[in-house]
Write a protein that holds these residues in place. Structure first.
Motif, mmCIF file in Angstrom:
data_model
loop_
_atom_site.group_PDB
_atom_site.id
_atom_site.type_symbol
_atom_site.label_atom_id
_atom_site.label_comp_id
_atom_site.label_asym_id
_atom_site.label_seq_id
_atom_site.Cartn_x
_atom_site.Cartn_y
_atom_site.Cartn_z
ATOM 1 N N GLY A 51 0.801 -1.188 0.000
ATOM 2 C CA GLY A 51 0.000 0.000 0.000
ATOM 3 C C GLY A 51 0.843 1.250 0.000
ATOM 4 O O GLY A 51 2.053 1.205 0.163
ATOM 5 N N TYR A 67 -9.121 6.213 -0.409
ATOM 6 C CA TYR A 67 -7.735 6.203 0.066
ATOM 7 C C TYR A 67 -7.329 7.576 0.590
ATOM 8 O O TYR A 67 -6.710 7.685 1.646
ATOM 9 C CB TYR A 67 -6.784 5.800 -1.062
ATOM 10 C CG TYR A 67 -6.650 4.314 -1.297
ATOM 11 C CD1 TYR A 67 -7.517 3.396 -0.734
ATOM 12 C CD2 TYR A 67 -5.652 3.831 -2.115
ATOM 13 C CE1 TYR A 67 -7.387 2.042 -0.969
ATOM 14 C CE2 TYR A 67 -5.496 2.476 -2.364
ATOM 15 C CZ TYR A 67 -6.375 1.590 -1.784
ATOM 16 O OH TYR A 67 -6.237 0.257 -2.022
ATOM 17 N N GLN A 81 -6.142 8.331 4.259
ATOM 18 C CA GLN A 81 -4.781 8.825 4.477
ATOM 19 C C GLN A 81 -4.805 10.133 5.269
ATOM 20 O O GLN A 81 -3.974 10.345 6.165
ATOM 21 C CB GLN A 81 -4.074 9.026 3.131
ATOM 22 C CG GLN A 81 -3.765 7.725 2.433
ATOM 23 C CD GLN A 81 -3.523 7.885 0.936
ATOM 24 O OE1 GLN A 81 -3.779 8.928 0.355
ATOM 25 N NE2 GLN A 81 -3.020 6.821 0.317
ATOM 26 N N THR A 141 -1.474 8.462 -4.473
ATOM 27 C CA THR A 141 -2.831 8.016 -4.788
ATOM 28 C C THR A 141 -3.387 8.792 -5.977
ATOM 29 O O THR A 141 -3.963 8.206 -6.894
ATOM 30 C CB THR A 141 -3.750 8.196 -3.564
ATOM 31 O OG1 THR A 141 -3.227 7.434 -2.487
ATOM 32 C CG2 THR A 141 -5.159 7.730 -3.864
#
Length: 114
Positions: free
Chosen positions: A1, A25, A29, A8
């Motif tokens: 990841g 994501y 995050q 991303t």
């Protein structure tokens, strides 16, 4: 990841992540960064946390905000390029920049600080 919203976003632009997954994501995050800042503040206490401005970066005297922005853009490009180079399935081990990954990340990150 990956834990960086810039990576991303780059993966989304390269069509390696769907919009839904990219948004999820980035939200996670960001929440992780907020939680991490809370943990640091909890360990340091208000005095140290305030003294060091919560660990936030600032543009050094003698440089403009434009200089800082330019450094961040270059550093982010190096980070995203390095991640793409290291994870490209079409590259063979002989052509890969993976052995340079730690040094590229270190130099790219510190070049934005300096």
């Amino acid at each position: 990841g990956h834990i960086n919203p810039a990576v991303t976003f780059g993966l989304f632009l390269a069509r390696k992540l769907s919009l839904t997954r990219a948004v999820f994501y980035i939200v996670m995050q960001t929440l992780g960064a907020i939680a991490g800042a809370g943990v640091v503040k909890g360990f340091e206490g208000k005095t140290l946390y305030g003294k060091f401005n919560g660990g936030a970066n600032f543009v050094a005297p003698g440089y403009t905000k434009g200089d800082g922005l330019g450094a961040e853009i270059v550093g982010t490009f190096v980070l995203v390029y390095t991640v793409f180079s290291a994870t490209d399935a079409k590259r063979s081990a002989r052509d890969s920049h993976v052995p340079l990954l730690p040094s590229e990340l270190y130099l790219g990150d510190w070049s934005t600080v300096l």
